[in-house]
Each structure stands twice: as structure tokens, then as C-alpha cells.
Design an enzyme around this catalytic site. Structure first.
Site, PDB file in Angstrom:
ATOM      1  N   GLU A  91      -4.700   2.291  -4.332  1.00  0.00           N
ATOM      2  CA  GLU A  91      -3.225   2.377  -4.305  1.00  0.00           C
ATOM      3  C   GLU A  91      -2.667   1.190  -3.535  1.00  0.00           C
ATOM      4  O   GLU A  91      -1.640   1.257  -2.897  1.00  0.00           O
ATOM      5  CB  GLU A  91      -2.729   3.701  -3.695  1.00  0.00           C
ATOM      6  N   ASP A 105      -2.173   9.294 -10.913  1.00  0.00           N
ATOM      7  CA  ASP A 105      -2.258   8.209 -11.915  1.00  0.00           C
ATOM      8  C   ASP A 105      -0.883   7.878 -12.484  1.00  0.00           C
ATOM      9  O   ASP A 105      -0.530   6.717 -12.670  1.00  0.00           O
ATOM     10  CB  ASP A 105      -3.180   8.627 -13.075  1.00  0.00           C
ATOM     11  N   ASN A 145      -2.170  13.129  -4.471  1.00  0.00           N
ATOM     12  CA  ASN A 145      -3.326  13.594  -5.249  1.00  0.00           C
ATOM     13  C   ASN A 145      -3.666  15.040  -4.898  1.00  0.00           C
ATOM     14  O   ASN A 145      -3.921  15.863  -5.789  1.00  0.00           O
ATOM     15  CB  ASN A 145      -4.550  12.726  -4.957  1.00  0.00           C
ATOM     16  N   ASP A 153       0.847  -1.200   0.000  1.00  0.00           N
ATOM     17  CA  ASP A 153       0.000   0.000   0.000  1.00  0.00           C
ATOM     18  C   ASP A 153       0.885   1.255   0.000  1.00  0.00           C
ATOM     19  O   ASP A 153       1.783   1.381   0.839  1.00  0.00           O
ATOM     20  CB  ASP A 153      -0.907  -0.014   1.240  1.00  0.00           C
TER      21      ASP A 153
END
Ligand SMILES: Nc1nc2c(ncn2[C@@H]2O[C@H](COP(=O)(O)OP(=O)(O)OP(=O)(O)O)[C@@H](O)[C@H]2O)c(=O)[nH]1
Length: 331
Positions: A249, A223, A214, A206
């Protein structure tokens, strides 16, 4: 003798006369002279129409006065071969008047022997097979075109099928296996280790504080990071290892035939290679770290894939709690 025979037939049997008059193929009777020359004994109306002379005008003429000069040697050669062998012969030839479309003829010649055993006559039937050969050539071409088309369509379908399989099994953003397909593969792998008793390690990966990436750089930057790191993970693993996108993620890695020490080593390699990648976005650079939970298949405890994944997930939570950018081995 054929002439007499044919003349008798035509006179005595009206049905034969009808046949002679209407027969659609060319019929001819050739007399073989003792000096080696050939004489046209009789031709039916169909052949008369082809050569453009009445049957009666041609009957009794030497071959040279009926067959055009340019074909004479060829035709004589064939008759001679038939007469010499005493056997029926077939052949195909093309020709016709200059300027006209060439015709293709298929001919059967049968030698008729007299009492002495010498061939006195040759009886022949010649059929115009131009249309047949044309139709055959057309069918051959059409068939070849059809086969080409079928091959093209098959290739297109195979391509489309490969694309569909790709879409059904891969994650659109990262190109890794999607969650559904990864579960299928993982279930298969789990069944295998239950059967064989071989080791299986599971890594739950993770990305750390991904929400911050973000928030700071935008979703498109996030992305780009997911794509880049997926590629890094994939290159760091072996061909036999399985990796897929488990969630946003989060990634799941299955390491078949891998003992605890080796699994830890691989996990740390993934963690380190993730942390060292420098991402660039809008002239800024940044890094992203990774927390990993590890679990090993335990025949005593894992009666299904779920429990094994749960143990990896718990280990991941502990890695997060321990400060992230680290790995924890589940108990
Ligand atoms: N850009 C991008 N972001 C995604 C995608 N999928 C999930 N995310 C984001 O990943 C972030 C995950 O956030 P959190 O679950 O809070 O986790 P985190 O920020 O990584 O924090 P920790 O896991 O606790 O280290 C969210 O902001 C999601 O919107 C995706 O496909 N693209």
C-alpha cells in the site's frame, strides 16, 4: 515468297519438316492480295488441330472461309494494320468455340515485304497462354491472401507485444508502473538530473492503517481501495510525473523539474484528494488517509538514487509518527 520458301524448307531440310510438324504453337502464313483480301497460305499441324481442319484443306482458302464469321472483321483488321504499318505486331485475345472454356492467345505477326516494298505476306505465331494467365491470376490471389494474412499476423503480434510490455511494466492490480519498471524509470530520471542539475522531488506515499481496512472489510475491499486511489493519484498528477506501486500500500512519485514549494503543494493535493474519497463496501462507507515523505535531489548528498529514496522513506516514517494524514519534508 513464304509459301515457296516454306515448301522448299520443308522439302529440303528434314529437320525443318520435323520442326513444322512438331512445333507446339500455332504457325500461320497469310498472303495479302493486291485487292486487299487475305488468303491463308499455310498453317502448321498444331493450328490445324485447333481449328479442326487439315492443313492441306485450308491452304489457299480466302480468310473468310477459315476464320469463323464472328471473328472475321477483327482478324482482318489486325492483318490490315500489320500490312499497312509494315511493322511486327503483337496482341492478346480471348475466344474459342461457344460452350467451351474461352482460351487466351498471344500472337506475334511479322510482315514480309516483296521487292516492291509492299507487304505480300504476314507470318504469325500464336501461343495459347490460358494456363499461364490462370497461373498468374492464381499467384496474384495467393499473394494477396498471403499479404493479408501477414498483415493480420503482424497486427496480432504487435498486440501481443504491447500486452507483454504491459505485463512486464505494469502492476496487475492498480495498472500503475510496477516496482521494477519504476526503478528503471527513476534511475533514468536520476541520471538526467545529475547531468542537467534540474530539480527533482520524490514523494513516498503510504496509506494509513490499511491493515484495518483489510481486517474490517476483507482483502477484496482493500484491493478496490488500492485501485480507486491509484486512479485518483494518477489523475491528480501531470503527464510528466512518474507514479508506481512501490510495495503493498506504498507508492512512489517522481516529480521532475519541480521545486520544493510546488512539490509540497502537489503532495498536499494528493493527500487531500485521498482523504476525501468515499469508499463503499457492503453498504458501508469509509475513508482512507495517506502519509507522505518528501525528498528533493541534492547534488551534494545524493550520489545515487538510493540515498534520495532513503531520505523520502525517513520523512515518511516521521509523517507516520506525527499522526499520519500529513506530509513531512526530509532533511
Ligand atoms: N487488499 C490488499 N492489501 C494489501 C495488498 N498489499 C498489501 N496489503 C496489506 O496492506 C497492509 C499493510 O499493513 P501495515 O504495513 O501494517 O500498514 P498499515 O496498516 O497501513 O499501517 P500504517 O502504514 O502504519 O499506517 C497489510 O495488511 C497487507 O496485507 C494488496 O495488494 N491488497
Amino acid at each position: 515468297m513464304p509459301r515457296r520458301f516454306i515448301t522448299v524448307l520443308r522439302r529440303r531440310f528434314p529437320a525443318f519438316e520435323q520442326l513444322w510438324q512438331r512445333f507446339p504453337d500455332n504457325v500461320f502464313v497469310i498472303r495479302c492480295e493486291s485487292d486487299g483480301r487475305f488468303v491463308v497460305e499455310a498453317i502448321n499441324p498444331t493450328l490445324a488441330a485447333v481449328i479442326g481442319r487439315p492443313s492441306e484443306a485450308v491452304a489457299g482458302l480466302p480468310l473468310g472461309e477459315v476464320v469463323p464469321a464472328e471473328y472475321l472483321a477483327l482478324v482482318e483488321g489486325r492483318y490490315r494494320a500489320c500490312a499497312d504499318s509494315g511493322e511486327p505486331m503483337t496482341y492478346e485475345e480471348s475466344g474459342g468455340p461457344a460452350g467451351a472454356e474461352p482460351r487466351i492467345w498471344q500472337t506475334l505477326m511479322v510482315p514480309a515485304q516483296g521487292r516492291s516494298g509492299k507487304v505480300d505476306y504476314i507470318l504469325g505465331i500464336s501461343r495459347d497462354i490460358t494456363a499461364l494467365r490462370k497461373a498468374e491470376a492464381y499467384l496474384r490471389d495467393a499473394n494477396a491472401a498471403l499479404e493479408r494474412r501477414v498483415a493480420e499476423r503482424t497486427a496480432e503480434l504487435e498486440c501481443a507485444n504491447a500486452r507483454l510490455t504491459e505485463l512486464a511494466t505494469r502492476d496487475g492490480l492498480t495498472g500503475l508502473y510496477n516496482r521494477r519498471h519504476l526503478f528503471e524509470l527513476a534511475t533514468r530520471e536520476f541520471r538526467r538530473v545529475v547531468r542537467t542539475g534540474q530539480p527533482l522531488a520524490v514523494l513516498m506515499l503510504d496509506l494509513d492503517h490499511f491493515k484495518d481496512i483489510n481486517d474490517r472489510f476483507g482483502h477484496a475491499a482493500g484491493d478496490q481501495v488500492l485501485r480507486a486511489l491509484s486512479h485518483v493519484f494518477q489523475t491528480a498528477l501531470r503527464q510528466t510525473d512518474l507514479i508506481g506501486r512501490y510495495g503493498g500500500e506504498e507508492f512512489l512519485v517522481l516529480l521532475p523539474d519541480t521545486d520544493a514549494r510546488e512539490a509540497e503543494h502537489i503532495a498536499d493535493r494528493l493527500r487531500e484528494s485521498c482523504a476525501t474519497v468515499e469508499h463503499r463496501w457492503n453498504h458501508q462507507t469509509f475513508q482512507c488517509t495517506l502519509s507522505i515523505g518528501i525528498a528533493h535531489y541534492d547534488a551534494e548528498r545524493d550520489d545515487g538514487l538510493d540515498t534520495l529514496l532513503q531520505r523520502a522513506d525517513h520523512a515518511l516514517l516521521r509523517a507516520k509518527a506525527a499522526g499520519r494524514n500529513c506530509l513531512v519534508i526530509g532533511g
